[in-house]
Motif scaffolding. Structure first.
Motif, PDB file in Angstrom:
ATOM      1  N   CYS A 147     -30.129 -28.029   0.312  1.00  0.00           N
ATOM      2  CA  CYS A 147     -28.977 -28.599   0.182  1.00  0.00           C
ATOM      3  C   CYS A 147     -28.367 -28.658  -0.973  1.00  0.00           C
ATOM      4  N   LEU A 148     -27.185 -27.582  -1.078  1.00  0.00           N
ATOM      5  CA  LEU A 148     -26.533 -27.588  -2.262  1.00  0.00           C
ATOM      6  C   LEU A 148     -25.034 -27.572  -2.251  1.00  0.00           C
ATOM      7  N   ASN A 149     -24.550 -27.886  -3.364  1.00  0.00           N
ATOM      8  CA  ASN A 149     -22.858 -28.186  -3.267  1.00  0.00           C
ATOM      9  C   ASN A 149     -22.480 -26.587  -3.722  1.00  0.00           C
ATOM     10  N   ARG A 150     -21.912 -26.100  -2.531  1.00  0.00           N
ATOM     11  CA  ARG A 150     -21.627 -24.766  -2.546  1.00  0.00           C
ATOM     12  C   ARG A 150     -20.394 -24.622  -3.449  1.00  0.00           C
ATOM     13  N   ASP A 151     -19.365 -25.536  -3.380  1.00  0.00           N
ATOM     14  CA  ASP A 151     -18.230 -25.684  -4.313  1.00  0.00           C
ATOM     15  C   ASP A 151     -18.685 -25.715  -5.695  1.00  0.00           C
ATOM     16  N   LEU A 152     -19.514 -26.559  -6.020  1.00  0.00           N
ATOM     17  CA  LEU A 152     -20.165 -26.749  -7.423  1.00  0.00           C
ATOM     18  C   LEU A 152     -20.753 -25.526  -7.817  1.00  0.00           C
ATOM     19  N   GLN A 153     -21.444 -24.984  -6.964  1.00  0.00           N
ATOM     20  CA  GLN A 153     -22.210 -23.496  -7.537  1.00  0.00           C
ATOM     21  C   GLN A 153     -21.116 -22.531  -7.768  1.00  0.00           C
ATOM     22  N   LEU A 154     -20.201 -22.533  -7.129  1.00  0.00           N
ATOM     23  CA  LEU A 154     -18.915 -21.466  -7.102  1.00  0.00           C
ATOM     24  C   LEU A 154     -18.481 -21.739  -8.533  1.00  0.00           C
ATOM     25  N   LEU A 155     -18.116 -23.040  -8.521  1.00  0.00           N
ATOM     26  CA  LEU A 155     -17.471 -23.307  -9.882  1.00  0.00           C
ATOM     27  C   LEU A 155     -18.290 -22.716 -11.299  1.00  0.00           C
ATOM     28  N   GLN A 156     -19.589 -23.000 -11.055  1.00  0.00           N
ATOM     29  CA  GLN A 156     -20.479 -22.405 -12.104  1.00  0.00           C
ATOM     30  C   GLN A 156     -20.524 -20.937 -12.346  1.00  0.00           C
ATOM     31  N   THR A 157     -20.251 -20.273 -11.015  1.00  0.00           N
ATOM     32  CA  THR A 157     -20.739 -18.755 -11.168  1.00  0.00           C
ATOM     33  C   THR A 157     -19.498 -18.083 -11.013  1.00  0.00           C
ATOM     34  N   CYS A 158     -18.413 -18.225 -10.846  1.00  0.00           N
ATOM     35  CA  CYS A 158     -17.145 -17.552 -10.445  1.00  0.00           C
ATOM     36  C   CYS A 158     -16.979 -16.661 -11.812  1.00  0.00           C
ATOM     37  N   LYS A 159     -16.069 -15.685 -11.434  1.00  0.00           N
ATOM     38  CA  LYS A 159     -15.800 -14.861 -12.663  1.00  0.00           C
ATOM     39  C   LYS A 159     -14.680 -15.436 -13.507  1.00  0.00           C
ATOM     40  N   THR A 160     -14.419 -14.823 -14.830  1.00  0.00           N
ATOM     41  CA  THR A 160     -13.326 -15.478 -15.554  1.00  0.00           C
ATOM     42  C   THR A 160     -11.961 -14.373 -15.502  1.00  0.00           C
ATOM     43  N   ILE A 161     -11.009 -15.046 -15.635  1.00  0.00           N
ATOM     44  CA  ILE A 161      -9.821 -14.097 -15.555  1.00  0.00           C
ATOM     45  C   ILE A 161      -8.976 -14.484 -17.144  1.00  0.00           C
ATOM     46  N   SER A 162      -7.902 -13.728 -17.223  1.00  0.00           N
ATOM     47  CA  SER A 162      -6.671 -14.034 -18.015  1.00  0.00           C
ATOM     48  C   SER A 162      -5.572 -14.453 -17.156  1.00  0.00           C
ATOM     49  N   LEU A 163      -4.656 -15.000 -17.963  1.00  0.00           N
ATOM     50  CA  LEU A 163      -3.446 -15.430 -17.086  1.00  0.00           C
ATOM     51  C   LEU A 163      -2.223 -14.542 -18.123  1.00  0.00           C
TER      52      LEU A 163
END
Length: 274
Positions: free
Chosen positions: A179-195
């Protein structure tokens, strides 16, 4: 109501339709409208502004795409002030001359957006009945149908969609394995971007959750650093995560915030709906 070719490329009003008020002025929803190039009929909305069925359809579609299920007139009155009068769906449906397919899309999208604004539903993992979660800080939810059928309380986890295990209420997880918070997991592992259009922003998480309602959002990487949440419609800075009105006090929309890029979020905000 309309005259359409076999390919249905362009919508046009029927000039014999006496239920519409036709006007001889520009289309108020089309900033590029040219009377010399366009001979389509324009009809008057209840607010007094002129539209064509195509311009009205396109505007209302864009509103649905942005998460708005109520349609307001965008015509400019003076300077940058908009009309903003509310149109009923019945009026939009009629003057936009919506096809059966368009009506289905509009009505399904409007229903989904309205439901998301006021309540949160998931199917019960046992019986499939839609269950509403009223306490957004508690993952333990009771299914009234299963509870009545079994003559005992049946609860499931909103996060992992399994029968609830462990103490309740809880906001982080139940005791089921995995049982994991997949939204929280995504926030921690998503790539970084530039604007590219925001000076100094080169290493920002690509996914954020709205600081007001917790909905996952991504930046298009176009225009300024502020975005509008499609669920609660609150504008905030994607870089520092402050509300737009706060961030704009200390920095330009096209420059990095004085506090820099906010770190990856470690919790998902709970929407305190009024």
């Amino acid at each position: 109501m309309s005259i359409r070719g076999q390919e249905q490329v362009e919508k046009k009003y029927d000039p014999l339709d006496t239920t519409l008020k036709f006007v001889n002025r520009k289309d108020d929803l089309d900033p590029l409208f040219s009377e010399e190039d366009d001979n389509s009929l324009r009809a008057e909305m209840s607010c007094g502004h002129a539209v064509t069925p195509d311009s009205l359809t396109q505007w209302c579609r864009s509103q649905l795409d942005e998460g708005h299920y109520k349609f307001r007139c965008p015509a400019v009155l003076e300077g940058t002030k908009q009309c903003n009068k509310l149109w009923s769906y019945q009026e939009v449906r009629r003057l936009a001359d919506l096809s059966v397919e368009e009506m289905q899309h509009f009505e399904e999208t409007m229903a989904r957006l309205a439901a998301a604004e006021y309540c949160e539903f998931l199917p019960c993992p046992r019986c499939g009945t839609s269950v509403e979660r009223k306490d957004f800080s508690n993952l333990c939810v009771k299914c009234p149908i299963c509870t009545a059928d079994q003559n005992k309380t049946y609860q499931f986890c909103w996060q992992c969609q399994k029968e609830w295990k462990g103490p309740a209420p809880r906001s982080d997880r139940c005791d089921n394995e995995g049982c994991l918070n997949r939204d929280l997991q995504l926030l921690q592992t998503c790539k970084t971007i530039s604007l590219p259009e925001v000076e100094g922003v080169t290493d920002c998480p690509s996914v954020r959750t709205c600081p007001t309602c917790g909905m996952k959002v991504e930046h298009s990487r176009q225009y300024c650093k502020n975005i509008k949440c499609p669920r609660c419609h609150v504008e905030f800075c994607f870089v520092c995560l402050k509300l737009k009105r706060e961030c704009s006090k200390t920095s330009s929309p096209y420059k990095i915030c004085p506090s820099g890029v906010a770190p990856r979020q470690t919790s998902v905000p709970v929407w305190q709906r009024k």
